[in-house]
Design an enzyme around this catalytic site. Sequence first.
Site, mmCIF file in Angstrom:
data_model
loop_
_atom_site.group_PDB
_atom_site.id
_atom_site.type_symbol
_atom_site.label_atom_id
_atom_site.label_comp_id
_atom_site.label_asym_id
_atom_site.label_seq_id
_atom_site.Cartn_x
_atom_site.Cartn_y
_atom_site.Cartn_z
ATOM 1 N N LYS A 22 -4.600 7.191 3.532
ATOM 2 C CA LYS A 22 -3.280 6.984 4.145
ATOM 3 C C LYS A 22 -2.196 7.782 3.410
ATOM 4 O O LYS A 22 -1.398 8.484 4.042
ATOM 5 C CB LYS A 22 -2.916 5.491 4.106
ATOM 6 C CG LYS A 22 -1.478 5.201 4.464
ATOM 7 C CD LYS A 22 -1.173 3.722 4.454
ATOM 8 C CE LYS A 22 -0.589 3.213 3.174
ATOM 9 N NZ LYS A 22 0.809 3.577 2.900
ATOM 10 N N ASN A 23 -2.168 7.652 2.100
ATOM 11 C CA ASN A 23 -1.060 8.250 1.361
ATOM 12 C C ASN A 23 -1.161 9.767 1.232
ATOM 13 O O ASN A 23 -0.225 10.421 0.775
ATOM 14 C CB ASN A 23 -0.918 7.599 -0.020
ATOM 15 C CG ASN A 23 -0.369 6.182 0.102
ATOM 16 O OD1 ASN A 23 0.131 5.787 1.154
ATOM 17 N ND2 ASN A 23 -0.468 5.410 -0.969
ATOM 18 N N CYS A 118 7.008 -1.361 2.383
ATOM 19 C CA CYS A 118 6.736 -2.624 1.689
ATOM 20 C C CYS A 118 7.850 -2.902 0.687
ATOM 21 O O CYS A 118 8.382 -1.988 0.056
ATOM 22 C CB CYS A 118 5.421 -2.535 0.921
ATOM 23 S SG CYS A 118 3.976 -2.408 1.972
ATOM 24 N N ARG A 123 13.672 0.097 -4.358
ATOM 25 C CA ARG A 123 12.931 1.355 -4.205
ATOM 26 C C ARG A 123 13.945 2.491 -4.032
ATOM 27 O O ARG A 123 14.206 2.944 -2.923
ATOM 28 C CB ARG A 123 11.955 1.265 -3.026
ATOM 29 C CG ARG A 123 10.895 0.195 -3.226
ATOM 30 C CD ARG A 123 9.832 0.215 -2.149
ATOM 31 N NE ARG A 123 8.889 1.313 -2.306
ATOM 32 C CZ ARG A 123 7.784 1.450 -1.571
ATOM 33 N NH1 ARG A 123 7.507 0.579 -0.628
ATOM 34 N NH2 ARG A 123 6.971 2.472 -1.763
ATOM 35 N N ASP A 307 -1.235 -0.029 -6.411
ATOM 36 C CA ASP A 307 -1.668 -0.438 -5.069
ATOM 37 C C ASP A 307 -3.001 -1.205 -5.090
ATOM 38 O O ASP A 307 -3.465 -1.660 -4.039
ATOM 39 C CB ASP A 307 -1.784 0.786 -4.144
ATOM 40 C CG ASP A 307 -0.420 1.244 -3.650
ATOM 41 O OD1 ASP A 307 0.587 0.616 -4.025
ATOM 42 O OD2 ASP A 307 -0.356 2.225 -2.891
ATOM 43 N N ARG A 399 -1.463 -1.561 8.847
ATOM 44 C CA ARG A 399 -0.766 -0.335 8.470
ATOM 45 C C ARG A 399 -1.673 0.589 7.664
ATOM 46 O O ARG A 399 -1.467 1.809 7.666
ATOM 47 C CB ARG A 399 0.461 -0.665 7.610
ATOM 48 C CG ARG A 399 1.651 -1.222 8.377
ATOM 49 C CD ARG A 399 2.847 -1.335 7.458
ATOM 50 N NE ARG A 399 2.872 -0.172 6.604
ATOM 51 C CZ ARG A 399 3.331 -0.157 5.351
ATOM 52 N NH1 ARG A 399 3.830 -1.227 4.819
ATOM 53 N NH2 ARG A 399 3.301 0.959 4.638
HETATM 54 C C1 UD1 Z 1 3.957 5.567 -3.413
HETATM 55 C C2 UD1 Z 1 3.003 4.908 -2.476
HETATM 56 C C3 UD1 Z 1 2.947 3.417 -2.800
HETATM 57 C C4 UD1 Z 1 2.610 3.228 -4.276
HETATM 58 C C5 UD1 Z 1 3.515 4.058 -5.161
HETATM 59 C C6 UD1 Z 1 3.106 4.063 -6.621
HETATM 60 C C7 UD1 Z 1 3.133 6.216 -0.437
HETATM 61 C C8 UD1 Z 1 3.579 6.241 0.996
HETATM 62 N N1 UD1 Z 1 3.443 5.102 -1.125
HETATM 63 O O1 UD1 Z 1 5.231 4.971 -3.200
HETATM 64 O O2 UD1 Z 1 1.962 2.847 -1.984
HETATM 65 O O3 UD1 Z 1 2.793 1.859 -4.599
HETATM 66 O O4 UD1 Z 1 3.514 5.415 -4.742
HETATM 67 O O5 UD1 Z 1 1.803 4.616 -6.749
HETATM 68 O O6 UD1 Z 1 2.510 7.145 -0.929
HETATM 69 N N2 UD1 Z 1 11.551 5.585 -8.452
HETATM 70 C C9 UD1 Z 1 12.851 5.832 -8.854
HETATM 71 N N3 UD1 Z 1 13.576 6.770 -8.155
HETATM 72 C C10 UD1 Z 1 13.067 7.460 -7.102
HETATM 73 C C11 UD1 Z 1 11.734 7.197 -6.706
HETATM 74 C C12 UD1 Z 1 11.009 6.243 -7.405
HETATM 75 O O7 UD1 Z 1 13.348 5.228 -9.794
HETATM 76 O O8 UD1 Z 1 13.776 8.311 -6.525
HETATM 77 C C13 UD1 Z 1 10.737 4.570 -9.186
HETATM 78 C C14 UD1 Z 1 10.382 3.366 -8.323
HETATM 79 O O9 UD1 Z 1 11.402 2.390 -8.347
HETATM 80 C C15 UD1 Z 1 9.093 2.887 -8.974
HETATM 81 C C16 UD1 Z 1 8.462 4.195 -9.504
HETATM 82 O O10 UD1 Z 1 9.487 5.150 -9.516
HETATM 83 O O11 UD1 Z 1 9.382 2.056 -10.060
HETATM 84 C C17 UD1 Z 1 7.297 4.692 -8.668
HETATM 85 O O12 UD1 Z 1 7.730 4.908 -7.350
HETATM 86 P P1 UD1 Z 1 7.074 6.025 -6.413
HETATM 87 O O13 UD1 Z 1 5.909 6.634 -7.104
HETATM 88 O O14 UD1 Z 1 8.160 6.918 -5.917
HETATM 89 O O15 UD1 Z 1 6.549 5.199 -5.208
HETATM 90 P P2 UD1 Z 1 6.523 5.637 -3.710
HETATM 91 O O16 UD1 Z 1 6.351 7.123 -3.611
HETATM 92 O O17 UD1 Z 1 7.684 4.994 -3.019
#
Ligand code: UD1
Length: 423
Positions: A22-23, A118, A123, A307, A399
């Site tokens: 998925k990701n 989620c 986020r 995850d 999903r």
């Molecule tokens: C992706 C995955 C999600 C998984 C996560 C961590 C997808 C669609 N989703 O989510 O399933 O749980 O990776 O492996 O691929 N952060 C910031 N600023 C930002 C972005 C992130 O501070 O601009 C922080 C977040 O709050 C969190 C950490 O970075 O604590 C990791 O987030 P991130 O890796 O970005 O998660 P997603 O890409 O949203």
Amino acid sequence: MERFVIRGGNKLNGKITISGAKNAALPIIAASVFAGEPCRIENVPEISDVRMMAKILRFIGAEVTMPEPGVMVVDSKNIQPDITIPDEMTRKLRASYYLLGVLLSKYGCASVALPGGCYFGVRPIDQHIKAFEALGASVNTDNAVVDVKCDELYGSSIYLDVVSVGATINAMLAAVKAKGLTVIENAAREPHIVDLANFLNSMGADVRGAGTEVIKIRGVSEMHGCTYSIIPDQIEAGTYMVAAAATGGDVVIDNVIPKHLESISNKLEDCGVTVIEGDESVRIISEGGRPRACRVKTSPHPGFPTDMQPQFATLLTICDGNSTVVEDVWDNRFKYIDQLRRMGASIIVNGDTALITGVESLHAAPVEADDLRAGAAMVIAGLIAKGETSIGNIKLIDRGYENIVEKLTAVGADISRVTFDED
Ligand code: UD1
């Protein structure tokens, strides 16, 4: 309203074939817009998140077809980049924000309502914005819509303050056509980031270093269509590995890349479960008594994936001894624990740590899927529990898990999808 009804207690035995990731699929489908001509994407999981991404692409003018199972063809010659992708689409699919990077890079503008997905704490998308701005774009987030635009993007050095999958992907996407060299430092290293880089390169991009902390992208002016097959889903595989272990089963998880599963395999082995790696499979054997308690801490790849945290914690509820689970990526990813407690689990949450005292077994209860992976954890809990567990809000599970009922039934689980009256 649909629910899963599970009569627990069956050991799982047999073989489960894993679908595409998925990701990886979500950013790859979004990135197919770079081609401006048909792209054939194979091993696409048939899950609702993928259907939503296809719907969004159609909304902005792409032609998206599924000519055969698991194959998606995206023709993006008629994209209208200046349409705002509305909230009713983006709140259901966090990955909709990948279109910011793609459309900005290819057309110089994008407008996407703030993404949902989620909920496991705040986020933020500050690192995505930082990357776009570093490349020369201006970003406006008034009215809960992210508007990005630029006259021209120029390669730049981007240091991500946190290791973020989404920000790494968006920075890569935005840099693909930026003039000159972009260097992304402190990049996430997840398998799907490597898969996206391979896909971009198959379309003519020049991306190097994906899978390490430093990704270098030299902007290209032309890209083209390609045929590409998505990697197997690490988290789907991990979920079934844990389900096999938790039920005392013997299951071959097929069509996987065992290297991607190492952090999960290692933890299962810590619990006393046997994991046998094949070339494209892992076999999980968990016979003869309760697994042992262990300590788990989530972290970015190659660490233990956040995850997989809810699913693994569910296994630990019936392990022999006291376990700890530390959630080090998200600040609020223990909400599902209340549901496990309804089923007899003994868990105390203290900040980022869950202390789990293993019990002999769980008992059935009506529970809800709080989010996608929390829902998968409820399925595992239902497979363990004595009696009939019913799980609500299963659209969240749909999903991310293709044919979950069929796959589990084939290895001996008693699970069905039942439609109930709303009242
Ligand atoms: C992706 C995955 C999600 C998984 C996560 C961590 C997808 C669609 N989703 O989510 O399933 O749980 O990776 O492996 O691929 N952060 C910031 N600023 C930002 C972005 C992130 O501070 O601009 C922080 C977040 O709050 C969190 C950490 O970075 O604590 C990791 O987030 P991130 O890796 O970005 O998660 P997603 O890409 O949203």
